[in-house]
Design a protein around this motif. Structure first.
Motif, PDB file in Angstrom:
ATOM      1  N   ARG A   1       0.849  -1.194   0.000  1.00 45.01           N
ATOM      2  CA  ARG A   1       0.000   0.000   0.000  1.00 45.01           C
ATOM      3  C   ARG A   1       0.886   1.246   0.000  1.00 45.01           C
ATOM      4  NH1 ARG A   1      -5.054   1.690   4.009  1.00 45.01           N
ATOM      5  NH2 ARG A   1      -4.710   3.944   3.929  1.00 45.01           N
ATOM      6  N   VAL A   2       0.585   2.159  -0.917  1.00 43.23           N
ATOM      7  CA  VAL A   2       1.288   3.439  -0.982  1.00 43.23           C
ATOM      8  C   VAL A   2       0.254   4.552  -0.807  1.00 43.23           C
ATOM      9  CG1 VAL A   2       2.705   4.983  -2.362  1.00 43.23           C
ATOM     10  CG2 VAL A   2       3.060   2.509  -2.522  1.00 43.23           C
ATOM     11  N   ASP A   3       0.390   5.326   0.270  1.00 39.68           N
ATOM     12  CA  ASP A   3      -0.476   6.486   0.516  1.00 39.68           C
ATOM     13  C   ASP A   3       0.238   7.747   0.040  1.00 39.68           C
ATOM     14  OD1 ASP A   3      -2.954   5.906   2.675  1.00 39.68           O
ATOM     15  OD2 ASP A   3      -1.373   4.380   2.637  1.00 39.68           O
ATOM     16  N   VAL A   4      -0.491   8.614  -0.639  1.00 42.49           N
ATOM     17  CA  VAL A   4       0.055   9.864  -1.148  1.00 42.49           C
ATOM     18  C   VAL A   4      -0.581  11.019  -0.370  1.00 42.49           C
ATOM     19  CG1 VAL A   4       0.433  11.278  -3.188  1.00 42.49           C
ATOM     20  CG2 VAL A   4       0.240   8.788  -3.416  1.00 42.49           C
ATOM     21  N   TYR A   5       0.260  11.907   0.182  1.00 45.13           N
ATOM     22  CA  TYR A   5      -0.204  13.001   1.021  1.00 45.13           C
ATOM     23  C   TYR A   5       0.254  14.351   0.469  1.00 45.13           C
ATOM     24  CZ  TYR A   5      -0.715   9.326   4.597  1.00 45.13           C
ATOM     25  OH  TYR A   5      -1.048   8.185   5.282  1.00 45.13           O
ATOM     26  N   ASN A   6      -0.515  15.372   0.771  1.00 44.87           N
ATOM     27  CA  ASN A   6      -0.050  16.741   0.584  1.00 44.87           C
ATOM     28  C   ASN A   6       1.071  16.991   1.591  1.00 44.87           C
ATOM     29  OD1 ASN A   6       0.132  19.670   0.964  1.00 44.87           O
ATOM     30  ND2 ASN A   6      -1.719  19.763  -0.299  1.00 44.87           N
TER      31      ASN A   6
END
Length: 283
Positions: A94-99
């Motif tokens: 799982r790869v989460d992308v954040y500001n």
């Protein structure tokens, strides 16, 4: 229900965005295989977190041989699954992308299937038609979709394997079961066969991504053995009957046979089994 194990790795790239779109060839990576490139057309400033999701509970201290690296131009990242000698627990990457300025809520979540290469392999014998058969169960009400075998670690895959059929295709809204078969081709060569990872991938008309369906670890058993030639036969009569436009010639032959004791397999010899010699005239 998936449980999640978070790796504290945050990597930076570009300027702020409100929505993200990523491109990648497949949604799976094979342990010990090539890196998977994931790119975005927007150069934006965000951070990535890398974690794993397990079907039940992630074992404490279990191996997580996956690394994430950002690209030099900051428009994406690479995923790499390092090889090890451990049968890894089944999990999804799982790869989460954040500001960059707000890591409390992810802008996008990407998931990739981890394919372990340390599982106990199935045994298939080269040249013997006893194929691996897999029934693909496809749900209805989907776009046109095809399924096929691939080996992302083997560049000679198409030369070494016979697939029947090459792929199975489900038309739009068609559901049901169809069978794929794959069998190693007899290459008439004595060599060691490394363990191979065969992946069934699916591809639909509505997206360019190759999706994971199922995989198998396979060990090919060699069917060829080193042989030795018999003595040459006596020379034939001079002739040009087979090829009337050639000069007159004669031939002799020899056979490749098993070296005693005979332990089976197809004998392979280096050299020619037929020799020709020109004649001054034909009778």
């Amino acid at each position: 229900m998936f449980s999640s194990f978070m790796i504290s790795t945050f990597l930076f790239a570009g300027t702020q965005v409100q929505s993200l779109s990523f491109k990648y060839l497949s949604d799976f990576i094979v342990e010990g295989g090539s890196s998977l490139a994931v790119t975005s057309e927007e150069k934006s400033e965000f951070v990535y977190s890398l974690s794993r999701e397990c079907p039940s509970t992630c074992r404490e201290g279990a191996a997580f041989p996956v690394s994430l690296y950002t690209t030099r131009d900051h428009n994406g990242f690479f995923l790499k699954a390092e090889d090890n000698d451990v049968v890894d627990q089944l999990f999804t990457i799982r790869v989460d992308v954040y500001n960059k300025t707000n890591v409390d809520k992810s802008l996008k979540i990407l998931r990739f299937t981890f394919v372990d290469d340390d599982e106990k392999p199935l045994s298939l014998t080269e040249g013997l038609w006893n194929p691996l058969q897999v029934t693909v169960a496809h749900p209805p009400n989907l776009p046109q979709t095809e399924y096929t075998f691939a080996d992302v670690l083997n560049q000679e895959f198409n030369k070494e394997w016979e697939r029947a059929p090459l792929k199975v295709v489900f038309q739009e809204n068609e559901g049901g079961n169809k069978t794929l078969q794959i069998n190693p081709i007899d290459d008439d060569e004595v060599r060691d066969h490394p363990k191979q990872i065969l992946v069934i991938k699916r591809l639909s008309t509505c997206e360019p991504v190759q999706r994971y369906y199922q995989h198998f670890a396979v060990q090919v058993q060699e069917n060829d053995v080193f042989g030795e030639f018999t003595q040459w036969s006596t020379w034939s009569s001079c002739t040009r009957e087979a090829l009337p436009f050639r000069d007159c010639f004669k031939t002799r032959t020899r056979k490749c046979e098993h070296i005693k004791p005979n332990f089976g397999g197809t004998p392979i010899c280096k050299g020619n089994s037929v020799e020709e010699m020109p004649c001054s005239s034909c009778t």
